[in-house]
Motif scaffolding. Structure first.
Motif, mmCIF file in Angstrom:
data_model
loop_
_atom_site.group_PDB
_atom_site.id
_atom_site.type_symbol
_atom_site.label_atom_id
_atom_site.label_comp_id
_atom_site.label_asym_id
_atom_site.label_seq_id
_atom_site.Cartn_x
_atom_site.Cartn_y
_atom_site.Cartn_z
ATOM 1 N N GLN A 131 -25.688 5.737 113.072
ATOM 2 C CA GLN A 131 -25.125 6.075 114.383
ATOM 3 C C GLN A 131 -26.095 6.921 115.210
ATOM 4 N N LEU A 132 -26.897 7.747 114.536
ATOM 5 C CA LEU A 132 -27.864 8.592 115.246
ATOM 6 C C LEU A 132 -29.214 7.913 115.398
ATOM 7 N N LEU B 261 -23.194 8.643 119.689
ATOM 8 C CA LEU B 261 -24.122 9.484 118.945
ATOM 9 C C LEU B 261 -25.575 9.084 119.178
ATOM 10 N N VAL B 262 -25.822 7.799 119.312
ATOM 11 C CA VAL B 262 -27.203 7.364 119.547
ATOM 12 C C VAL B 262 -27.686 7.829 120.920
ATOM 13 N N GLU C 136 -17.076 1.707 113.367
ATOM 14 C CA GLU C 136 -17.161 1.773 114.817
ATOM 15 C C GLU C 136 -18.040 2.945 115.255
ATOM 16 N N ASN C 137 -18.633 2.745 116.429
ATOM 17 C CA ASN C 137 -19.471 3.810 116.962
ATOM 18 C C ASN C 137 -18.610 5.020 117.321
ATOM 19 N N ILE C 138 -19.059 6.179 116.945
ATOM 20 C CA ILE C 138 -18.352 7.422 117.243
ATOM 21 C C ILE C 138 -18.718 7.869 118.656
ATOM 22 N N LEU C 139 -17.716 8.100 119.483
ATOM 23 C CA LEU C 139 -17.919 8.600 120.845
ATOM 24 C C LEU C 139 -17.562 10.082 120.881
#
Length: 433
Positions: free
Chosen positions: A97-98, A49-50, A2-5
């Motif tokens: 993610q980045l 992160l993006v 999952e995308n890290i917030l």
């Protein structure tokens, strides 16, 4: 995965972990509100992160001053290391993610860990050697490093010798300009960096086309003005100038000339004595002719102003320097305090040559370092010098520095920092192009 917030608490923890010297960054608190407004707007609650990575790209592409660009790059690299440590994420997942290449990401992490644990440099160079996604090191986590070397938690992201945590980024006018632009572009978490760049590119193209059209109109207008001006002037000269042609109306064209009858030549004596008795001292009008001696007069050059003479160098040295204004360089006097501090911003494509030249000048003019910051310290994007220059040699030293490469000099005044007796503080920032 999952995308890290990243939430506000995470950004606050990152700021504390980063160890920023807010007093120095905000110039003894004068720009405290501007910096807090930037931090709150740049690091919004709930960013992915993006999105954070895109914001750092936006910051480095919309600033022009070398120190500010380097500061943003430094914060970005520290943020990447912070996320890698805090979230126990692999190099591969973090790069996704980045939206960043695995090789670039691994190189950034290697620099950070070598600074924290320099005695493990060989191991970190090996474990963060990632050429592509086929490398087995892409699955490395901070947990693996901690278990192998029994590493403690890293509670601080910067060390004492770093200058970036105390860099006065808010002192530059470029900071205020960037903050105003950021308010327009980053007013909410969702923004399209590609669209912003596209709009900026379209705007530049439109301005270029408009400038070309204006130049064409002006050039065409000048051409026709010269053309019709020359024609009018020709006509004017033709009307004003006339050629005199003699008119022999009395001449009878029917007349013919006949040869005169020749007579035999007669000889007669020439009375030379009578000629010599002629009085030629007076003209026929009765004026006495006096012989005059004629001579030429040499031309002279008249000095119209004493300003054209060169000044005495000893007197000129006592006058107030107008170095920056006369050279039309970037110059700013903050007019705050009594102590002068000089900042030299230098751009160069050959920083090795610049470093050698500056090292020679430091020896020549007996320049010393400030505190424990060694001259020519490598920082992201270039090199940094923090120097004390003897006041008697300051003017000559600055003139020599200005000839090294493309240079802009700033002058600031402060009350909080005092120079040692007989010396002035000079910062030199060499930006690599």
């Amino acid at each position: 995965m999952e995308n890290i917030l990243v939430h506000k608490e995470d950004f606050d923890e990152f700021r504390s972990w980063l160890g920023l010297n807010i007093e120095s960054i905000t110039w003894q608190g004068r720009f405290q509100n501007e910096f807090e407004e930037f931090w709150k707007l740049f690091f919004l609650d709930g960013l992915s992160l993006v999105q954070v990575s895109a914001r750092f790209d936006y910051a480095t592409s919309n600033t022009k001053i070398g120190p500010i660009i380097s500061w943003f790059q430094w914060v970005r690299d520290k943020f990447i290391s912070f996320i890698f440590i805090k979230n126990e994420i692999t190099i591969l997942d973090l790069s996704k993610q980045l939206n960043m290449g695995v090789s670039e990401l691994a190189s950034t992490l290697r620099v950070f860990f070598v600074e924290v644990y320099p005695h493990y440099e060989d191991y970190f160079s090996e474990v963060f050697q990632v050429g592509n996604k086929a490398s087995p090191n892409i699955y490395c986590k901070f947990k693996d490093l901690r278990e192998k070397f029994n590493l403690e938690e890293i509670f601080r992201g910067s060390h004492e010798e770093e200058i970036m945590p105390a860099l006065e980024v808010t002192l530059y006018d470029e900071w205020s300009i960037f903050l105003e632009k950021m308010k327009k572009d980053l007013f909410h978490p969702e923004f399209n960096l590609t669209k912003i760049r596209k709009n900026a590119s379209i705007k530049k193209q439109a301005v270029f086309i408009a400038e070309v059209l204006v130049l064409l109109v002006i050039g065409t207008g000048i051409f026709y003005i010269l053309k019709y001006g020359n024609q009018s002037f020709e006509k004017y000269l033709t009307e004003k100038i006339s050629v005199y042609e003699p008119q022999f109306k009395w001449l009878d064209k029917n007349l013919t000339f006949k040869p005169a009858e020749t007579e035999e030549e007669k000889s007669f004596p020439l009375n030379i004595g009578a000629i010599e008795e002629v009085d030629d001292s007076a003209s026929q009008l009765g004026e006495v002719l006096v012989e005059e001696d004629r001579f030429e007069v040499e031309s002279e050059v008249v000095l119209t102003s004493m300003d054209s003479l060169p000044r005495d160098f000893e007197i000129a040295g006592l006058e107030q320097s107008e170095y920056e204004e006369l050279r039309k360089r970037g110059y700013r006097d903050s007019r705050y305090g009594n102590t002068k501090v000089y900042r030299v911003m230098m751009k160069s494509v050959d920083t090795d040559r610049v470093r050698v030249s500056l090292d020679d000048l430091l020896k020549k003019y007996e320049v010393t370092q400030v505190d424990n910051v060694k001259p020519g310290l490598a920082v992201p994007g270039g090199y940094y010098y923090n120097l004390y220059v003897p006041r008697a040699k300051l003017k000559e030293f600055m003139a020599q520095v200005d000839e090294v490469d493309d240079t802009v000099i700033y002058e600031s005044r402060t009350r909080t920092v005092r120079n040692p007796p007989g010396k002035n503080k000079v910062f030199i920032w060499v930006k690599r192009l």
